[in-house]
Design an enzyme around this catalytic site. Structure first.
Site, short mmCIF file in Angstrom:
data_model
loop_
_atom_site.label_atom_id
_atom_site.label_comp_id
_atom_site.label_asym_id
_atom_site.label_seq_id
_atom_site.Cartn_x
_atom_site.Cartn_y
_atom_site.Cartn_z
CB THR A 199 -0.95 -0.19 1.18
OG1 THR A 199 -1.66 -1.12 1.31
CG2 THR A 199 -1.85 1.25 1.53
NE ARG A 215 -9.30 -7.83 2.02
CZ ARG A 215 -8.20 -7.17 2.28
NH1 ARG A 215 -7.85 -6.46 1.10
NH2 ARG A 215 -7.65 -6.77 3.36
CG ASP A 266 -7.17 -0.84 5.55
OD1 ASP A 266 -7.15 -1.76 4.57
OD2 ASP A 266 -6.20 -0.29 6.22
N GLY A 278 -1.29 -2.22 6.33
CA GLY A 278 -1.32 -3.66 7.14
C GLY A 278 -2.71 -4.38 6.83
N1 ASP Z 1 -4.28 -2.42 3.97
C1 ASP Z 1 -4.04 -3.37 2.80
C2 ASP Z 1 -5.40 -4.13 2.55
O1 ASP Z 1 -5.71 -5.02 3.48
C3 ASP Z 1 -3.19 -3.74 2.60
C4 ASP Z 1 -1.86 -3.04 3.02
O2 ASP Z 1 -1.99 -2.15 3.48
O3 ASP Z 1 -0.78 -3.41 2.44
O4 ASP Z 1 -5.94 -4.31 1.54
#
Ligand code: ASP
Length: 238
Positions: A98, A126, A129, A150
């Site tokens: 991300t 899906r 966040d 995360g």
């Molecule tokens: N938060 C993102 C998700 O769950 C993934 C990430 O932050 O790398 O899709």
């Protein structure tokens, strides 16, 4: 890529002056998901668009679908698919990527956003966040902005970015707010200590903060200020 080997992107952007956000979820075939999110903000009265309608919206806005799965990702997906013991989201997570951003113009105007392809091998459709206002990103000119990365399935339940901004509104520094948010997640459930979670924040004065839950997913971050950029390390809370 999701469990069917298709890249689905999530992105969101918020203007702290207008207090308005634009977001896309599950966008296929368009690399610059944040640009489509920006158009949701600027060209519509909606906040978040997903599904088949989003594909049409992107096409109408002049984005031509392209293959986003790189040969390397295709290879990884085929290996995952062929492995009879592969991890799936019907059980638990694997990996992610991300980009989160918070910006100010030095005059108290704040914007925040984030963009991601989400957790690898996610169940198609899906929503985590990153495309949700207040979770993956949030900006308010009265206090500041924040962005999160995360395990989005977990972090969505803590409305991470809006919580941090509200803490700053009550006087916490960006660093204090980031750390407190992560500690609160552990207070609620001690297992969260082992989770992957990291957050960044900036207040209207341009002060910044960043924290990671633990060293498992330690988050370095870049700070750009008047043409000078620095790579910095977030604090590990546990
Ligand atoms: N938060 C993102 C998700 O769950 C993934 C990430 O932050 O790398 O899709």
């Amino acid at each position: 890529a999701n469990a069917e080997g298709i890249v689905e992107l999530d992105a969101g952007i918020m203007d702290g002056t207008r207090h308005r956000a634009g977001a896309v979820t599950g966008l296929r075939g368009v690399k610059h998901a944040i640009s489509v999110a920006r158009l949701v903000l600027e060209k519509t009265t909606h906040t978040t668009i997903g599904g088949i309608g989003l594909q049409e919206f992107a096409r109408n806005m002049g984005f031509h679908p392209e293959q986003l799965l790189t040969p390397n990702s295709l290879k990884k997906w085929m290996e995952w698919k062929a492995d009879p013991h592969h991890k799936t989201y019907w059980v638990s997570p694997e990996n992610h990527d991300t980009i989160g951003m918070v910006a100010t113009d030095g005059k108290g105007h704040i914007a925040a956003g984030c963009s991601t392809s989400g957790m690898a091998w996610k169940i198609p459709g899906r929503v985590a966040d990153s495309p949700l206002v207040g979770c993956g990103y949030y900006a308010d000119d009265n206090a500041g902005g924040a962005s999160a990365t995360g395990d989005g399935d977990l972090m969505t339940n803590y409305c991470t970015s809006v919580t941090i901004v509200h803490m700053m509104a009550r006087g916490a520094s960006p660093q204090e707010a980031c750390e407190e948010l992560l500690r609160n997640m552990v207070k609620t459930d001690t297992r969260n200590r082992e989770s992957e979670a990291a957050v960044i924040a900036m207040n209207t004065r341009g002060e910044v903060g960043a924290a990671s839950m633990n060293s498992k997913m330690h988050l370095p971050y870049g700070l750009w200020n008047n043409g000078k950029s620095q790579l910095r390390e977030s604090t590990n809370v546990y």
